[in-house]
Design a protein around this motif. Structure first.
Motif, PDB file in Angstrom:
ATOM      1  N   GLN A   4     -24.596   4.545 -75.132  1.00 42.60           N
ATOM      2  CA  GLN A   4     -24.122   5.430 -73.850  1.00 42.60           C
ATOM      3  C   GLN A   4     -22.554   5.267 -73.698  1.00 42.60           C
ATOM      4  OE1 GLN A   4     -25.724   3.594 -70.350  1.00 42.60           O
ATOM      5  NE2 GLN A   4     -25.056   5.247 -69.129  1.00 42.60           N
ATOM      6  N   LYS A   6     -19.360   4.961 -71.465  1.00 45.40           N
ATOM      7  CA  LYS A   6     -19.108   4.238 -70.352  1.00 45.40           C
ATOM      8  C   LYS A   6     -17.813   3.846 -70.065  1.00 45.40           C
ATOM      9  CE  LYS A   6     -20.343  -0.424 -72.368  1.00 45.40           C
ATOM     10  NZ  LYS A   6     -21.269  -1.494 -72.296  1.00 45.40           N
ATOM     11  N   GLY A 142     -18.684  -0.287 -66.396  1.00 43.16           N
ATOM     12  CA  GLY A 142     -19.977  -0.577 -66.928  1.00 43.16           C
ATOM     13  C   GLY A 142     -20.385   0.833 -66.506  1.00 43.16           C
ATOM     14  N   ASP A 143     -19.999   1.689 -65.396  1.00 46.50           N
ATOM     15  CA  ASP A 143     -20.349   2.802 -64.962  1.00 46.50           C
ATOM     16  C   ASP A 143     -20.645   3.784 -66.426  1.00 46.50           C
ATOM     17  OD1 ASP A 143     -20.634   2.207 -62.347  1.00 46.50           O
ATOM     18  OD2 ASP A 143     -18.968   3.214 -61.712  1.00 46.50           O
ATOM     19  N   ALA A 144     -21.863   4.947 -66.132  1.00 44.04           N
ATOM     20  CA  ALA A 144     -21.738   5.710 -67.126  1.00 44.04           C
ATOM     21  C   ALA A 144     -20.773   6.845 -66.939  1.00 44.04           C
ATOM     22  CB  ALA A 144     -23.167   6.467 -66.842  1.00 44.04           C
TER      23      ALA A 144
END
Length: 151
Positions: A4, A6, A142-144
């Motif tokens: 993912q 991030k 840590g945010d997408a």
């Protein structure tokens, strides 16, 4: 399984040539970009984004693995995403949306930081992108991060 994309780093500086201050979270607004960063009033260059993959490629090109990403003096460090190399592309970071306004051109300060770094950042927008905030909010490490399809 795909990794993912991030946000892995946030930095700002209160004025030109000031040291970079790293943060875990920060607010972003359409009026001022990254809260507390001096570039916010520059509408086309409120926020700069660098990918760790591009930074590592530039450092590898000059044989240096000891340079912190803040040497680049970018605001946001992302991983797992190929940043668009086109003006007008949109990127969502947590609840914040930015629009790419151009390439972050490497300057001679990069060469002063490490011999060859300025040239190593030039190919294929490796030095990152400049953006303006089009939807404000708060972001944190840590945010997408994801690309937003054109509407």
């Amino acid at each position: 399984m795909t990794k993912q994309a991030k946000l892995i780093g946030i930095a700002r500086r209160a004025k030109s040539r000031a040291p970079m201050e790293t943060l875990e979270q920060v607010g972003c607004s359409t009026a001022l970009g990254i809260d507390g960063d001096f570039r916010g009033k520059l509408r086309k260059r409120q926020v700069t984004i660098l990918s760790i993959e591009d930074w590592q490629a530039a450092c590898d090109a000059i044989g240096r693995d000891d340079l912190p990403w803040t040497t680049r003096r970018a605001n946001l460090l992302v991983t797992g995403i190929s940043l668009p190399r086109e003006v007008g592309a949109k990127v969502a970071i947590g609840s914040v949306m930015v629009e790419i306004t151009g390439e972050t051109d490497p300057c001679r300060r990069m060469g002063n930081a490490a011999p060859g770094l300025e040239e190593a950042l030039r190919p294929d927008w490796r030095g990152g992108v400049t953006c303006r905030v089009i939807e404000g909010g708060n972001i944190q490490c840590g945010d997408a991060v994801h690309l937003v399809a054109p509407s």
